[in-house]
Design an enzyme around this catalytic site. Structure first.
Site, short mmCIF file in Angstrom:
data_model
loop_
_atom_site.label_atom_id
_atom_site.label_comp_id
_atom_site.label_asym_id
_atom_site.label_seq_id
_atom_site.Cartn_x
_atom_site.Cartn_y
_atom_site.Cartn_z
CE LYS A 190 -2.28 6.86 -1.54
NZ LYS A 190 -1.49 7.98 -1.93
CB ALA A 191 -3.86 1.03 -7.18
CE1 TYR A 201 -5.65 12.08 2.49
CE2 TYR A 201 -6.58 11.99 0.29
CZ TYR A 201 -5.49 12.15 1.12
OH TYR A 201 -4.25 12.37 0.58
CD GLN A 249 -11.42 0.14 -10.48
OE1 GLN A 249 -12.00 -0.52 -11.31
NE2 GLN A 249 -10.99 -0.42 -9.34
CB THR A 250 -9.75 5.56 -15.69
OG1 THR A 250 -10.78 6.50 -15.37
CG2 THR A 250 -10.18 4.66 -16.83
CB ALA A 271 -6.61 14.26 -7.43
CB CYS A 272 -9.08 12.68 -2.56
SG CYS A 272 -8.34 11.09 -2.96
P1 NAD Z 1 2.75 8.91 3.90
O1 NAD Z 1 1.64 8.32 4.71
O2 NAD Z 1 3.83 8.02 3.41
O3 NAD Z 1 3.41 10.12 4.70
C1 NAD Z 1 2.72 10.90 5.62
C2 NAD Z 1 3.57 10.96 6.87
O4 NAD Z 1 2.92 11.80 7.84
C3 NAD Z 1 3.73 9.59 7.55
O5 NAD Z 1 5.12 9.24 7.65
C4 NAD Z 1 3.12 9.78 8.92
O6 NAD Z 1 3.81 9.09 9.97
C5 NAD Z 1 3.23 11.28 9.10
N1 NAD Z 1 2.27 11.74 10.10
C6 NAD Z 1 0.95 11.42 10.19
N2 NAD Z 1 0.42 12.00 11.27
C7 NAD Z 1 1.41 12.70 11.87
C8 NAD Z 1 1.47 13.49 13.04
N3 NAD Z 1 0.39 13.67 13.82
N4 NAD Z 1 2.65 14.06 13.39
C9 NAD Z 1 3.76 13.87 12.62
N5 NAD Z 1 3.76 13.12 11.49
C10 NAD Z 1 2.60 12.55 11.14
O7 NAD Z 1 2.04 9.67 2.68
P2 NAD Z 1 2.65 10.28 1.35
O8 NAD Z 1 2.19 9.43 0.23
O9 NAD Z 1 4.09 10.56 1.51
O10 NAD Z 1 1.83 11.64 1.28
C11 NAD Z 1 2.36 12.89 1.71
C12 NAD Z 1 1.30 13.97 1.57
O11 NAD Z 1 0.84 14.05 0.21
C13 NAD Z 1 0.05 13.74 2.42
O12 NAD Z 1 -0.42 14.96 2.89
C14 NAD Z 1 -0.93 13.15 1.45
O13 NAD Z 1 -2.27 13.39 1.85
C15 NAD Z 1 -0.57 13.89 0.18
N6 NAD Z 1 -0.97 13.16 -1.03
C16 NAD Z 1 -0.32 12.02 -1.37
C17 NAD Z 1 -0.72 11.33 -2.52
C18 NAD Z 1 -0.02 10.07 -2.96
O14 NAD Z 1 -0.40 9.52 -4.00
N7 NAD Z 1 0.97 9.57 -2.26
C19 NAD Z 1 -1.79 11.81 -3.30
C20 NAD Z 1 -2.43 12.96 -2.89
C21 NAD Z 1 -2.01 13.66 -1.78
#
Ligand code: NAD
Length: 328
Positions: free
Chosen positions: A192-193, A149, A218-219, A119-120
């Site tokens: 995160k929050a 990001y 903020q919401t 959503a970012c």
């Molecule tokens: P997370 O940081 O827990 O997991 C991401 C994983 O990617 C990590 O374990 C990290 O070690 C791995 N990683 C990073 N760079 C790497 C590389 N070069 N090679 C191999 N592995 C690598 O994050 P998450 O919360 O599990 O998010 C997963 C996905 O969902 C991400 O793409 C994130 O942007 C997206 N996302 C998450 C949220 C949320 O609220 N958690 C919201 C929006 C989008």
């Protein structure tokens, strides 16, 4: 034949849960991450520790794979992505992972790829009013995300769509809205929050004080991990490409979120508002498109997921304290 699935980012929060879900559904799963999962043993058939920016590694892991779930990204909460300090790394690392995954996936004959956008990527100008943020999928353009990001996510969404258009592979794209739950980062600066608030409340005795960045007005909305997985699986099995929101429509202020955590913990604490990185003023999922296309949308109450998350984080805090760690 059993479908062979690759989960990128399987050592992370959502990827770790997704591997469990895919194994429970009977798939053959290869997992890849820079690191093993910190909080639980992965049930993946193979777990490869490696860097997806590395072309040789990215080429090797897609061999023999039918479907890829691409969740690897250089990311964290507001304290990581909104300070500006990690902008170049976030853009370079995540874009490289997506470029490699798509190109080597295509060459290896992967049929379908799921991509986790965020959503970012929505424009900041639609998220200035905390009571009325606009995050319908068609409001993405003219683009104006408030972080690099978000820009990388937008670029990569387009990359997946371009590969689908030009090379005939199938893409499925979700825009996650603040996913939370047990077995996610809860300290160290990338949390995160919801996790940060659970940790602060768990670490503070009743009558004490916790800090919140900004005025707390903020919401946001927060989606529990199990509902996120359900949305991912339904999207991947459907004919709908997206991008589509996977989020909750139960919007709360950060002060309300803190209040809920205190209620769950049974603690009365004072909130002190301090300056800090914030992100947009308001954000909520808009679930009309997912309801229309998939006949389903997330619906469980925030409190239910927060109870499970708080009890897991409180146990981590206790464990860290008993081991003599500060975990502050
Ligand atoms: P997370 O940081 O827990 O997991 C991401 C994983 O990617 C990590 O374990 C990290 O070690 C791995 N990683 C990073 N760079 C790497 C590389 N070069 N090679 C191999 N592995 C690598 O994050 P998450 O919360 O599990 O998010 C997963 C996905 O969902 C991400 O793409 C994130 O942007 C997206 N996302 C998450 C949220 C949320 O609220 N958690 C919201 C929006 C989008």
């Amino acid at each position: 034949m059993t479908k062979r699935i690759l989960v990128n980012g399987a050592g992370g929060f959502i990827g770790g849960h997704l591997v469990k879900r895919l194994k429970a559904e009977g798939f053959r799963v290869r997992a890849v991450d820079l690191k093993r999962h910190e909080y639980s043993e992965s049930p993946a058939d193979e777990f490869i520790v490696g860097d997806l920016r590395d072309q040789d590694l990215a080429r090797a892991v897609v061999e023999g794979i039918d479907e890829v779930y691409q969740l690897a990204a250089d990311m964290g909460g507001a304290g990581y992505i909104f300070t500006g300090e990690h902008d170049a790394a976030v853009m370079h690392n995540s874009a490289t992972i997506n470029l490699n995954t798509l190109e080597f996936g295509r060459l290896a004959g992967v049929k379908k790829l799921f991509y986790s956008s965020s959503a970012c990527m929505y424009p900041e100008y639609n998220q200035l009013d905390p009571d009325n943020p606009k995050c319908s999928e068609d409001s993405a353009y003219p683009a104006a995300p408030d972080s690099e990001y978000g820009w990388e996510k937008l670029f990569s969404e387009r990359l997946y769509l371009a590969y689908m258009r030009n090379y005939g592979l199938q893409a499925r794209i979700a825009r996650f809205h603040n996913i939370f739950g047990p077995e996610g980062t809860w300290d160290g600066g990338r949390e995160k929050a919801p996790a940060a608030l659970c940790r602060k409340v768990a670490q503070t005795a009743s009558g004490g004080e916790i800090e919140i960045w900004g005025d707390g007005l903020q919401t946001r909305s927060f989606l529990y991990i199990d509902e996120c997985l359900e949305g991912i699986r339904r999207l991947v099995e459907s004919d709908f490409t997206g991008p589509v929101n996977i989020g909750s429509e139960e919007m709360v202020t950060i002060n309300q979120l803190a209040g809920l955590v205190m209620e769950i913990a049974g603690k009365r604490l004072t909130i002190r508002h301090i300056p800090g990185p914030l992100g947009v003023r308001g954000r909520n999922s808009d679930n009309r498109l997912i309801a229309r296309e998939l006949g389903w949308k997330p619906s469980r109450p925030l409190r239910e997921g927060l109870e499970k998350t708080y009890s897991w984080i409180a146990a981590q805090v206790e464990r860290a304290a008993s081991l003599g760690g500060s975990a502050a």
